[in-house]
Write an enzyme that holds these catalytic residues in place. Structure first.
Site, mmCIF file in Angstrom:
data_model
loop_
_atom_site.group_PDB
_atom_site.id
_atom_site.type_symbol
_atom_site.label_atom_id
_atom_site.label_comp_id
_atom_site.label_asym_id
_atom_site.label_seq_id
_atom_site.Cartn_x
_atom_site.Cartn_y
_atom_site.Cartn_z
ATOM 1 N N SER A 124 0.811 -0.885 -0.160
ATOM 2 C CA SER A 124 -0.058 0.247 -0.348
ATOM 3 C C SER A 124 1.082 1.060 -0.385
ATOM 4 O O SER A 124 1.127 0.717 1.104
ATOM 5 C CB SER A 124 -0.852 0.204 1.052
ATOM 6 O OG SER A 124 -1.408 0.696 1.140
ATOM 7 N N GLU A 370 -2.276 11.437 12.342
ATOM 8 C CA GLU A 370 -1.888 10.010 12.651
ATOM 9 C C GLU A 370 -1.805 8.610 11.643
ATOM 10 O O GLU A 370 -1.528 8.050 11.892
ATOM 11 C CB GLU A 370 -3.891 9.616 13.060
ATOM 12 C CG GLU A 370 -4.233 10.261 13.806
ATOM 13 C CD GLU A 370 -4.693 12.219 13.249
ATOM 14 O OE1 GLU A 370 -4.806 12.292 11.921
ATOM 15 O OE2 GLU A 370 -5.466 12.987 14.039
#
Lengths: 626, 626
Positions: A124, A370
């Protein structure tokens, strides 16, 4: 014509030949597989050849040596190159390399840590670099070892914001031990990338993000050599090597051509390509071994330390929020030298700030990023630390893909999400986690815990320190009564029966804040002469099927399950999934239906239909339907 | 002492007074609420005062006027300022403003579009700007109207990678109609931000990302005025105004002090603050109305167009992947002028490239930046378009927080995720969506569809054009037999019974690729004289409870549910949740247990335990357990 010889690493001609070998092998293994990314491997082959022959310090026989450099393929689709490299350094045989992408082979389509020389799963895009930042921070700030972290990035992934979160943090923390190698081969999956070969865009951005940019021709061995040398001599700043390369380099039929992303060459083309590249070689690279050294921070705690671990306890009259107990427990866990913590600029809300004060050297402020927060945890997990990452539960959704990939990495990370559910009140729905149980339960190898009182929260936090995989603690904003004594024991897969009698006619199942609603409901039902069993299902994954089954037997399958979460995939689903094969349940499922607003916690729980009175009504209806 | 008067917008002293009013009102409403972010509002008050008094073109009586400028509070926690602004322009009364954060008030803790002048929900930082990029792209490239998009950002959120995805796309697409106003007040939630007042860091980054940076003192009315004027005169590039401000500006007790983030002032302090700020005012701003104009792109299709809509059809012998049918259907939907599409540099895999070729003016390449991909869809939805965003299903997890917030925005967006499940084969787990059904089912107002054949995929894609909320189509990589005729009808909440007889003894429930496994299993069971009902549960949310119930009645509750997804929260949970209250089911749930690897699709489905033979075995076991 096969060449097989071991040559001096200083010989640039050897490196050139090695680059050709890496190309040939990338073609061979992907053509054998019938799929894969040879062209994306060929563009970066010279970069990797110089790196492994002249710079990487790595003992392939001892992948766990803490002194090893790290090399992360952020462009995980260049796995043929990665595996060709493993062959060149003698880590795998040519025969194993040829098992690429076959069922049963550890050489999967994208690298994963089932291979001992792979730190983390990639594939990814935009994740390898942020995770590498975690590895580099561990090296510079915890291990205090001179290892270097090298990351091979593609150009398409530079569009991911996570890349810029990573470079930002790398420069903010002065990670001179990190080098990002950008393989600017101009072509993405479906055509030209945003900026093609305009390397100046990347140079200016890398510089603005506080890194030292070095622009080179990625096929000029001497220039690559100089750039890597420069990277090692930089101080105070990470290096970004921007290498202009050619996709499919070395095979004239496909060089720099569109339409060849992610395609194996058909056998006849592969044959011509291998011929043009000088044939099959079996050159062996003797990678330099790292110098010896011992990490400054110990990873293993002695059993003495562990025995002395004093988790905080709370008295019956204390009203302490579970998020506060998390912070208190984290401080206690600080006695374990391998525990580290990180937070996304909300540590005064998650209470991770207590750990930051107690152990400033092991706390990392990631600010509001995050993705980098979770990536940092994954990177430190790869170095053997026990990371606890915290932010609002809602905002872990920003890092969902990172958590998903951490599951594939089989990383051992601990996530503490505060401010779950409508219970948070006035701040409104943007701050309410109402999907987190569903999404994190579905992560491979995850554990999901949801305490309702501070003693439980502290104990569960303590348990997390020893958990493998992804563990998630869902904490609550407000303070509620302390239900458990300080010596109560909890376990993963456990639950607590808070009310029970042989005459129970209905079971009320809650977790976290709704346990309190269930208790209030049981009290109200008792006044109507209806005995209700109350189960605190604090282990949402795995669930305590045995206790649920006993309760279901006694209460003739009647369960009210109430959760501060949307109706899909949360606590209700956890219970139903556990009983799927058995049937026999009649569940009244209370969850947050409709879009919440702002208001007081009680008002919002009432509006959502998860208050004590709703539990009472649901229980009564279940009994009436008998 | 209250001042109430309407003054010339050109009077800078008026603007100064207006800024003070916005501060006072931010304090008043948050102190009344007992929570909220007055200090983060006070830092930006002068910026907003100048904007609404002198630059913003907006008809507050007609928020749907396509010519209106857009003003998005990316720092959604500055909601007191936003609502004080609504009062100043006369959109709401002072009395309504004072209902801030109360249950039942539309003035929630963070702005949401239940308020007519709010485009999208904010509150999860780093989202307003990427969404604004979508609004600006709609204005410049679709509507072709001169409206300007203003975005107020905080400095803490500049750590989010999504901000840089947004500025990158804004400059790549030359959005001169976009101005980001960065309120650099130095202080985040728990202390100083990464770069404090070092505005030069932001200036260099904004410039490197292709924007025109303007650094100003954010309390110097003249400087602000000049900066906004400059922003409107920029051509070809977006503007980033970097305004150095003071948190809590105007109240000396808290100005630039830590510990005052997200805290309402206690009443006594509020009183002193209001006094220092010159008392309560009721100044009214007459915002300039926009010039009239008509969007170049029509949003409403005539019924004639809709009637003429020809979705693609496929013959019984065609083997066409559902992702291909999605692309074909998208091209057909292009006949509706309000349909737009965007993709994350994988359009040749998702087949969105077909739409790109047919309607290049309505296709937007977002490259590999999934957060911006979804944000672009949300922004265009706010302008009334029907966006279809596509990437690999696994990579929508990168944008989970954006999808979550889109649910709160009640945006109407369509997501098509391809390459779901282990079925993708050789690429390995990083590319496999195995958590998407769980996470997207849990999104507020979502619809989840999962076709198994091309006729169905095309029809469902057609249905999505008219769906409100978040709709998600899960498509499959490989091609499987066409099961439905071209005239078969499908509906949201529907299902198809593919095999049935009154003698059915077990029901096999699949969706997408597992429907084919169920059919093969039914054939195998038939050879053993076991009649099996097969249900294609293509509408995963909402599910067709009626059909499931009928099947359960006939087959005595025996269901085999099989899905290419991890066991938690997916198709199995959808079925179990639907029957929660009824009980009576005995479900054998087959899902992907364990971490998949690479291999052929058949090998991986077999290893995961979701092949036809597993369905047969599960059905047989269910019957034996009778």
């Amino acid at each position: 014509m096969a060449v097989s010889e071991t040559q001096s690493q200083t010989d640039l001609e050897f490196v050139r030949q090695l680059g050709q070998q890496l190309r040939v092998d990338s073609i061979r293994c992907s053509t054998a597989a019938g799929s894969g990314h040879p062209t994306s491997s060929m563009s970066a082959a010279d970069l990797i050849a110089v790196l492994i022959a002249r710079y990487l310090q790595y003992d392939w026989a001892r992948p766990k040596d803490p002194n090893n450099d790290h090399l992360i393929y952020s462009k995980g689709h260049a796995s043929p190159l990665c595996y060709a490299m493993f062959k060149a350094v003698g880590a795998i045989t040519d025969a194993e390399m040829m098992t690429f992408r076959q069922f049963g082979s550890r050489l999967q389509g994208h690298p994963t840590p089932v291979i001992p020389w792979v730190d983390v799963a990639t594939g990814s895009l935009g994740q390898g670099l942020p995770i590498a930042v975690g590895v580099a921070m561990a090296g510079q700030m915890l291990d205090k070892l001179p290892y270097h972290v090298w990351v091979l990035c593609g150009d398409s992934e530079l569009a991911e914001g996570s890349i810029w979160e990573a470079l930002d943090k790398a420069s903010f923390y002065g990670l001179a031990n990190l080098t990002a190698i950008l393989d600017i081969n101009r072509l993405g999956q479906r055509g030209e990338t945003e900026y093609g070969w305009t390397t100046d865009v990347y140079r200016r951005r890398a510089e603005a993000f506080g890194c030292v940019p070095i622009v080179i021709d990625g096929h000029d061995i001497t220039a690559i050599d100089r750039a890597f040398g420069g990277a090692l001599s930089n101080t105070g700043k990470p290096t970004v090597i921007i290498a202009k390369t050619v996709k499919g380099k070395g095979f004239s039929e496909i060089e720099n051509k569109e339409g060849w992303h992610g395609k194996a060459l058909p056998p006849d083309m592969a044959e011509r390509a291998i011929k043009e590249l000088g044939g099959i070689r079996h050159l062996k690279v003797k990678t330099s071994k790292p110098e010896s050294g011992t990490p400054a921070m110990k990873r293993k705690d002695g059993s003495a330390t562990r025995a002395a671990l004093k988790l905080p306890t709370y008295g019956k009259d204390d009203k302490v929020a579970t998020r506060k107990a998390y912070g208190d427990a984290l401080v206690a866990l600080g006695a374990l030298p391998d525990v580290v913590a990180m937070d996304g600029e909300v540590s005064n809300s998650t209470h991770a700030d207590e750990f930051a004060k107690a152990y400033p050297d092991r706390f990392f402020e990631v600010y509001i990023a995050e993705q980098q927060l979770v990536a940092l945890a994954v990177g430190m997990s790869a170095r053997g630390y026990k990371p606890f990452a915290s932010t609002f539960a809602a905002f872990f959704s920003r890092a969902s893909d990172f958590i998903r990939m951490a599951g594939i990495s089989q990383a051992n990370i601990r996530l503490a999400g505060s401010h779950a559910g409508v219970e948070i009140g006035q701040d409104g729905p943007s701050q309410m986690a109402l999907e987190d149980l569903a999404s994190i339960r579905a992560i491979h190898g995850s554990t999901v815990l949801y305490p309702c009182d501070p003693n439980q929260a502290a104990k569960l936090t303590g348990l997390m320190a020893d958990l493998d995989g992804i563990s998630y603690l869902r904490t609550t904003r407000g303070a509620y009564p302390t239900l458990y004594g300080p010596s109560e024991a909890f376990k993963v897969g456990g639950s607590k029966v808070l009310r029970q009698s042989p005459k129970d006619r209905v079971t009320l199942v809650g977790a976290g804040v709704t346990v309190h609603n269930c208790l209030a409901a049981a009290d109200a039902l008792a006044k109507k002469q209806i005995a209700a069993r109350v189960i605190d299902l604090y282990s949402v994954k795995p669930v305590d099927v045995k206790t649920l089954r006993e309760a279901a037997t006694v209460t003739k399958g009647r369960l009210v399950v109430v959760e501060d979460h949307y109706p899909e995939g949360g606590l209700g689903a956890a219970v139903l999934e556990a009983f799927a094969a058995e049937g026999g349940l009649k569940v009244a499922h209370l969850a947050v239906k409709g879009l919440p607003t702002s208001g007081k916690p009680d008002e919002l729980m009432n509006a959502a239909g998860i208050s004590a009175r709703h539990v009472v009504a649901a229980a009564t209806r279940l009994l009436a339907a008998r």
